[in-house]
Design a protein around this motif. Sequence first.
Motif, PDB file in Angstrom:
ATOM      1  N   ASN A  36      42.883  30.960  42.228  1.00 11.49           N
ATOM      2  CA  ASN A  36      41.750  30.204  42.749  1.00 11.49           C
ATOM      3  C   ASN A  36      42.242  29.052  43.607  1.00 11.49           C
ATOM      4  O   ASN A  36      43.380  28.634  43.501  1.00 11.49           O
ATOM      5  N   THR A  56      36.207  24.629  41.795  1.00 15.00           N
ATOM      6  CA  THR A  56      37.007  25.857  41.905  1.00 15.00           C
ATOM      7  C   THR A  56      36.326  26.828  42.856  1.00 15.00           C
ATOM      8  O   THR A  56      35.121  27.078  42.750  1.00 15.00           O
ATOM      9  N   TYR A  58      36.656  30.663  43.798  1.00 16.18           N
ATOM     10  CA  TYR A  58      37.301  31.848  43.240  1.00 16.18           C
ATOM     11  C   TYR A  58      37.735  32.784  44.355  1.00 16.18           C
ATOM     12  O   TYR A  58      36.912  33.238  45.138  1.00 16.18           O
ATOM     13  N   TYR A  64      33.670  38.770  40.203  1.00 18.71           N
ATOM     14  CA  TYR A  64      32.582  37.792  40.095  1.00 18.71           C
ATOM     15  C   TYR A  64      31.585  38.152  38.987  1.00 18.71           C
ATOM     16  O   TYR A  64      30.884  37.282  38.471  1.00 18.71           O
ATOM     17  N   LEU A  67      32.106  36.049  35.975  1.00 17.92           N
ATOM     18  CA  LEU A  67      31.925  34.588  35.986  1.00 17.92           C
ATOM     19  C   LEU A  67      30.910  34.093  34.954  1.00 17.92           C
ATOM     20  O   LEU A  67      31.161  33.069  34.306  1.00 17.92           O
ATOM     21  N   TYR A 218      40.436  32.301  32.614  1.00 20.25           N
ATOM     22  CA  TYR A 218      40.146  33.476  33.426  1.00 20.25           C
ATOM     23  C   TYR A 218      40.825  34.760  32.945  1.00 20.25           C
ATOM     24  O   TYR A 218      40.750  35.793  33.596  1.00 20.25           O
TER      25      TYR A 218
END
Lengths: 322, 322
Positions: A36, A56, A58, A64, A67, A218
Motif C-alpha cells: 500500500n 492508506t 490500497y 478490494y 476490505l 492485511y
Amino acid sequence: MAVYTHLGAEDLARLISHYDVGELVSAKGIAEGVSNSNWLVETTGKDGAGARFILTLYERRIDYADLPYFLGLLDHLADKGCPVPRTIHDREGAAFRMEHGKAAALIEFLPGVSPGRPTATQARSIGAVLAQMHLAASDYPLTRANAMDFAASTAILELCGAERLATIDPGLPEMLAHARAAAALDLSGLPQSQTHTDLFPDNVLMRGNAVTGLIDFYFACTGPTLLDLAVTHAAWCFDADNRYRADCGAALVEGYESVRPLEPAERALFADVAKGACLRFVASRAEDWLDTPDDALVTRKDPMQFVKRWRFYDEAGDGLLA
Amino acid sequence: MAVYTHLGAEDLARLISHYDVGELVSAKGIAEGVSNSNWLVETTGKDGAGARFILTLYERRIDYADLPYFLGLLDHLADKGCPVPRTIHDREGAAFRMEHGKAAALIEFLPGVSPGRPTATQARSIGAVLAQMHLAASDYPLTRANAMDFAASTAILELCGAERLATIDPGLPEMLAHARAAAALDLSGLPQSQTHTDLFPDNVLMRGNAVTGLIDFYFACTGPTLLDLAVTHAAWCFDADNRYRADCGAALVEGYESVRPLEPAERALFADVAKGACLRFVASRAEDWLDTPDDALVTRKDPMQFVKRWRFYDEAGDGLLA
C-alpha cells in the motif's frame, strides 16, 4: 516500502474533506507497508485540537472485496478495547472510498515504535494482547479464508520447483516434502477465531513494555488461533542468527495463557503448526527471491532464516509447551 | 525516496536520548529525500507536552564537511524569523552526531503540505519568502561553493556526450553548446547571499497561501541570489505540459520584489540565468536517465521538461522582467 501513488496537496485536502476530521495540516508519505501507499496525515481535528491519521491507498496486491473484512475487524476489535487502530468512516459512513481508481481508507494513528530486539517482557505483553484479540474477534460476523495456508505454501514451493529452490540454498528443496506434511495436518478440531497471521515485531507498536497497537491486518483471516500464536512465536522468539530465545518463547506463551489457556489439542499440535508457519514464510520468501533480480534495489528476505527456525521446531518443538 | 538504513526502536530511543527532547513516543520512516533516510519522530517533549522532529540520517551523497554549513544556515535563518526548520542540538551542543557510521541530525518538524499545482497567490508567497531568506542569509558567516553551477552542468553534459544524449531525445545534444554559453556568463557583479538553488514546490510546505517551511537545504550554497530566483521561477511557473503560467511568473517576481527589489544588472541577466538554471536540471536528469536501467523501479525525471522550459526563456525570457 514506498509511496507508489503520488497524491498532491490538493488531492489530499479534497480526500480529507470527505471526513469529519477538520482541515489538512500536514501529510508525509511513510515508508511502511509493502502493498500500500501510506501517509501520516495531520488535520485540525473535529474540535480544532488536532488529530493524526494514517491514510492508506490500497495498491493492487489486496482484493478490494476483502476490505470490509479488514476494516470492519479493526472497528470490532477497537470497540472491545483491543489496541488496534480504528477505521475513520467518511461523511456517508463508508469505511473506504475510491480515489484515483484505488481504494483509500483513513485509519487512526497510534503512538509507539516497533521493537527491534524484543525482550521477554515485551514478548509476554504481545502474547497477552494476541489472546485478547482472539477472544474479542470470536463473535466477529465476517469471515475470510487464509490465502496463505499450508496448502498454499506447498503450492508456491512446488511452483518454484526443487531445482530453482536449490539455487538459493541446497537445504531448501527438502522443505517441499515438509510443506506437504504440514498441508496434510488436520486443524479442524482446533479453536478458531479471526487471526492476524503476520504479527512480526514490525507490525506491533509498543511504548516500553506496553502494546499500543497491532497494525497491518492485511493477512488477517479466519482460522485456528494456534496458527497465529505459532507465527508470532516464530517471528518474535529468535535472535538475528536464528537461535531460539527460550526466555522470549516461554514469556510469549505465558502471556497468551494468562488471558486464554491453550487446550490440550493445541498443545499437542503446537510444534507441527509452528513448522507449518515457518514454511509459509520460507515459501513466500523463496518465491520473492526467485522473482527479484540480484541487482534490484529491493531487499530480499532470506528464506533460509525460516528453514533454520523450522529445524528448531522439528528438533525441540515438542518440548516447548510440555 | 526511501529509508536506506534500518534503525530499530532501541537505536532510535538511544539516539533521541542524546537530546533534551523527552522520550521517544513514535517514529515513522518517511518517503522523502532522495539522498537521506528520514523519520518523523514524536517525543514526550521537554515539558511533557509532546514534540515532533524530523530525524535525518545522511547517506553517502552528502559531504559531511558541508553539514555545519547546511545545519548552521537553518539556525541562522530560523533566528531571523524565516520559515525554516531549526536544528536541534544534542546535550553536548552538537548539530549532528555520528550513528552507525553515518551523520544524524534532529530537525524541527514544520506543518504544511507541498502544493501540487501552485496558484499565483502561492507563487507570490514563495517569492516573498525567498527574498526574505536572501536578506536574512546575507550575514551568514559560512560559505559553500555551488557544486552544480553552470560549469558543472556543462561538464556533466559533456561526460554524457552528444551521442548518448541523442538516445534520450534528438533535441538534447544542442543543449551542450547552450550550457557552455551559460558557463561563460559573468555573474560576479550580481548580489550574492546564501541560496537554496532547489526550491521546487516539493521543498516548500504551505498551509493555504502561507509558507510554513522551506526544507531540504542540501543544495544550498553561496552565490548570486538571481540564480535562486531563476530556479524557483523555472520550478514553479510552468504547468504539467511545460507551458509557461504567466500569472504565476508575474506573482513570483512581484512577491520577491515586495521584499527585495531587483537591481538593473539582475533584470538584464534574468533570461540568461533562467536558461542556465534549466540546463542544470537538464544535465542532472540526463545523467540520471543514462545511469538508470530502463526497467528500474525508480522513476526517472524527463530531462526534456527543462529543455522545453529553456526554450521558453530563450524565446520570451527577455520580456519577463521588462
